[in-house]
Write a protein that holds these residues in place. Structure first.
Motif, PDB file in Angstrom:
ATOM      1  N   GLU A 163      -9.478   0.894   1.605  1.00  0.00           N
ATOM      2  CA  GLU A 163      -9.566  -0.416   2.260  1.00  0.00           C
ATOM      3  C   GLU A 163      -8.168  -0.821   2.705  1.00  0.00           C
ATOM      4  O   GLU A 163      -7.196  -0.628   1.968  1.00  0.00           O
ATOM      5  CB  GLU A 163     -10.089  -1.489   1.288  1.00  0.00           C
ATOM      6  N   ILE A 164      -8.094  -1.427   3.905  1.00  0.00           N
ATOM      7  CA  ILE A 164      -6.830  -1.971   4.422  1.00  0.00           C
ATOM      8  C   ILE A 164      -7.192  -3.016   5.463  1.00  0.00           C
ATOM      9  O   ILE A 164      -8.195  -2.880   6.169  1.00  0.00           O
ATOM     10  CB  ILE A 164      -5.915  -0.864   4.995  1.00  0.00           C
ATOM     11  N   SER A 165      -6.402  -4.064   5.558  1.00  0.00           N
ATOM     12  CA  SER A 165      -6.690  -5.101   6.554  1.00  0.00           C
ATOM     13  C   SER A 165      -6.364  -4.573   7.949  1.00  0.00           C
ATOM     14  O   SER A 165      -5.538  -3.663   8.112  1.00  0.00           O
ATOM     15  CB  SER A 165      -5.867  -6.362   6.269  1.00  0.00           C
ATOM     16  N   GLU A 166      -6.993  -5.169   8.939  1.00  0.00           N
ATOM     17  CA  GLU A 166      -6.715  -4.792  10.329  1.00  0.00           C
ATOM     18  C   GLU A 166      -5.248  -5.050  10.662  1.00  0.00           C
ATOM     19  O   GLU A 166      -4.597  -4.243  11.319  1.00  0.00           O
ATOM     20  CB  GLU A 166      -7.633  -5.583  11.262  1.00  0.00           C
ATOM     21  N   LYS A 167      -4.733  -6.170  10.187  1.00  0.00           N
ATOM     22  CA  LYS A 167      -3.333  -6.524  10.429  1.00  0.00           C
ATOM     23  C   LYS A 167      -2.400  -5.447   9.870  1.00  0.00           C
ATOM     24  O   LYS A 167      -1.487  -4.996  10.557  1.00  0.00           O
ATOM     25  CB  LYS A 167      -3.036  -7.874   9.776  1.00  0.00           C
ATOM     26  N   ASP A 168      -2.625  -5.018   8.627  1.00  0.00           N
ATOM     27  CA  ASP A 168      -1.756  -4.015   8.010  1.00  0.00           C
ATOM     28  C   ASP A 168      -1.901  -2.647   8.667  1.00  0.00           C
ATOM     29  O   ASP A 168      -0.950  -1.876   8.723  1.00  0.00           O
ATOM     30  CB  ASP A 168      -2.022  -3.907   6.509  1.00  0.00           C
ATOM     31  N   GLN A 169      -3.052  -2.349   9.160  1.00  0.00           N
ATOM     32  CA  GLN A 169      -3.305  -1.071   9.821  1.00  0.00           C
ATOM     33  C   GLN A 169      -2.649  -1.001  11.203  1.00  0.00           C
ATOM     34  O   GLN A 169      -2.381   0.084  11.705  1.00  0.00           O
ATOM     35  CB  GLN A 169      -4.815  -0.880   9.963  1.00  0.00           C
ATOM     36  N   ASN A 170      -2.353  -2.176  11.778  1.00  0.00           N
ATOM     37  CA  ASN A 170      -1.885  -2.211  13.163  1.00  0.00           C
ATOM     38  C   ASN A 170      -0.419  -2.601  13.354  1.00  0.00           C
ATOM     39  O   ASN A 170      -0.014  -2.879  14.488  1.00  0.00           O
ATOM     40  CB  ASN A 170      -2.789  -3.150  13.978  1.00  0.00           C
ATOM     41  N   TRP A 171       0.387  -2.611  12.282  1.00  0.00           N
ATOM     42  CA  TRP A 171       1.814  -2.826  12.494  1.00  0.00           C
ATOM     43  C   TRP A 171       2.343  -1.702  13.380  1.00  0.00           C
ATOM     44  O   TRP A 171       1.861  -0.573  13.312  1.00  0.00           O
ATOM     45  CB  TRP A 171       2.574  -2.837  11.173  1.00  0.00           C
ATOM     46  N   ALA A 172       3.336  -1.992  14.180  1.00  0.00           N
ATOM     47  CA  ALA A 172       3.918  -0.974  15.073  1.00  0.00           C
ATOM     48  C   ALA A 172       4.645   0.094  14.256  1.00  0.00           C
ATOM     49  O   ALA A 172       5.184  -0.183  13.181  1.00  0.00           O
ATOM     50  CB  ALA A 172       4.901  -1.622  16.046  1.00  0.00           C
ATOM     51  N   LEU A 173       4.653   1.308  14.766  1.00  0.00           N
ATOM     52  CA  LEU A 173       5.423   2.385  14.133  1.00  0.00           C
ATOM     53  C   LEU A 173       6.911   2.118  14.331  1.00  0.00           C
ATOM     54  O   LEU A 173       7.333   1.604  15.364  1.00  0.00           O
ATOM     55  CB  LEU A 173       5.061   3.741  14.724  1.00  0.00           C
ATOM     56  N   LEU A 174       7.720   2.487  13.350  1.00  0.00           N
ATOM     57  CA  LEU A 174       9.168   2.267  13.429  1.00  0.00           C
ATOM     58  C   LEU A 174       9.782   2.914  14.652  1.00  0.00           C
ATOM     59  O   LEU A 174      10.688   2.349  15.266  1.00  0.00           O
ATOM     60  CB  LEU A 174       9.849   2.789  12.160  1.00  0.00           C
ATOM     61  N   GLU A 175       9.308   4.092  15.013  1.00  0.00           N
ATOM     62  CA  GLU A 175       9.844   4.805  16.177  1.00  0.00           C
ATOM     63  C   GLU A 175       9.845   3.908  17.429  1.00  0.00           C
ATOM     64  O   GLU A 175      10.752   3.990  18.250  1.00  0.00           O
ATOM     65  CB  GLU A 175       9.032   6.070  16.415  1.00  0.00           C
ATOM     66  N   SER A 176       8.833   3.057  17.537  1.00  0.00           N
ATOM     67  CA  SER A 176       8.728   2.205  18.724  1.00  0.00           C
ATOM     68  C   SER A 176       9.571   0.945  18.648  1.00  0.00           C
ATOM     69  O   SER A 176       9.785   0.292  19.663  1.00  0.00           O
ATOM     70  CB  SER A 176       7.259   1.844  18.982  1.00  0.00           C
ATOM     71  N   VAL A 177      10.066   0.597  17.466  1.00  0.00           N
ATOM     72  CA  VAL A 177      10.822  -0.667  17.338  1.00  0.00           C
ATOM     73  C   VAL A 177      12.297  -0.453  16.962  1.00  0.00           C
ATOM     74  O   VAL A 177      13.094  -1.371  17.102  1.00  0.00           O
ATOM     75  CB  VAL A 177      10.169  -1.630  16.330  1.00  0.00           C
ATOM     76  N   LEU A 178      12.666   0.717  16.500  1.00  0.00           N
ATOM     77  CA  LEU A 178      14.055   0.980  16.108  1.00  0.00           C
ATOM     78  C   LEU A 178      14.800   1.706  17.217  1.00  0.00           C
ATOM     79  O   LEU A 178      14.276   2.616  17.845  1.00  0.00           O
ATOM     80  CB  LEU A 178      14.111   1.837  14.840  1.00  0.00           C
ATOM     81  N   ILE A 179      16.017   1.328  17.401  1.00  0.00           N
ATOM     82  CA  ILE A 179      16.872   2.011  18.384  1.00  0.00           C
ATOM     83  C   ILE A 179      17.749   3.005  17.634  1.00  0.00           C
ATOM     84  O   ILE A 179      18.313   2.674  16.601  1.00  0.00           O
ATOM     85  CB  ILE A 179      17.747   0.980  19.139  1.00  0.00           C
ATOM     86  N   GLY A 180      17.830   4.202  18.114  1.00  0.00           N
ATOM     87  CA  GLY A 180      18.702   5.191  17.499  1.00  0.00           C
ATOM     88  C   GLY A 180      18.073   5.977  16.356  1.00  0.00           C
ATOM     89  O   GLY A 180      18.760   6.700  15.672  1.00  0.00           O
ATOM     90  N   VAL A 181      16.787   5.797  16.118  1.00  0.00           N
ATOM     91  CA  VAL A 181      16.132   6.560  15.050  1.00  0.00           C
ATOM     92  C   VAL A 181      15.333   7.683  15.668  1.00  0.00           C
ATOM     93  O   VAL A 181      14.699   7.551  16.660  1.00  0.00           O
ATOM     94  CB  VAL A 181      15.209   5.654  14.186  1.00  0.00           C
TER      95      VAL A 181
END
Length: 181
Positions: A163-181
């Motif tokens: 079980e997992i909430s929709e909100k927790d399942q849909n956080w963005a992946l770090l690759e898409s939000v971090l610069i330089g990773v």
């Protein structure tokens, strides 16, 4: 209380120092003076209770950014959980590093989560109950989250997620939000 530092600066495992007698035992679970002596923030703004019907339920990974960054003191009061924290402090030598700790009703262990650490857990038993002492008020505009299965974090959860909430399942992946990773 017995404070054990972890590889993540500022994060502690806290075990009870039991004072047994013929009735059972007595132990302190929180003391502002002891927290200050260990360099921890002793503020408690909210206390929250989380109940999980099913083994495998996953909650997290959540944190709040400044000026509403939270500390948390997590304790499992019924059943068992696998608790994970991730260092989200960009200037920290352990940035994006995580640890996992098993917290159970039987071991009575707690985990102190510093500000700017993402936190989440997985229920290892049915009917797991968790209590949080939180050092800041919930502030939705400052809430952030990480995907529990983000490949950059590579967290090994002990059992399949049921079980997992929709909100927790849909956080963005770090690759898409971090610069330089």
């Amino acid at each position: 209380m017995i404070f054990t530092s972890t590889k993540l600066a500022g994060a502690f495992i806290i075990d009870l120092e039991e004072k047994p007698d013929h009735r059972g035992f007595f132990a302190r679970t929180f003391c502002a003076d002891e927290f200050v002596a260990h360099g921890l923030k002793p503020t408690v703004a909210q206390c929250n209770l989380s109940f999980n019907h099913k083994k495998g339920t996953l909650r997290g990974m959540h944190y709040q950014i400044l000026p509403a960054a939270e500390t948390k003191l997590i304790r499992c009061t019924k059943g068992a959980i696998y608790d994970v924290i991730v260092d989200m402090r960009p200037d920290s030598p352990t940035y994006l590093t995580h640890i996992g700790v098993e917290l159970t009703a039987e071991n009575r262990r707690a985990l102190y989560v510093p500000e700017m650490f993402a936190h989440g857990y997985q229920a290892l038993t049915d009917n797991a109950e968790v209590i949080y002492q939180v050092g800041e008020f919930y502030t939705p505009g400052y809430e952030r989250g990480l995907r529990y299965d983000d490949p950059i974090l590579d967290i090994s959860w002990p059992i399949p997620v049921t079980e997992i909430s929709e909100k927790d399942q849909n956080w963005a992946l770090l690759e898409s939000v971090l610069i330089g990773v």
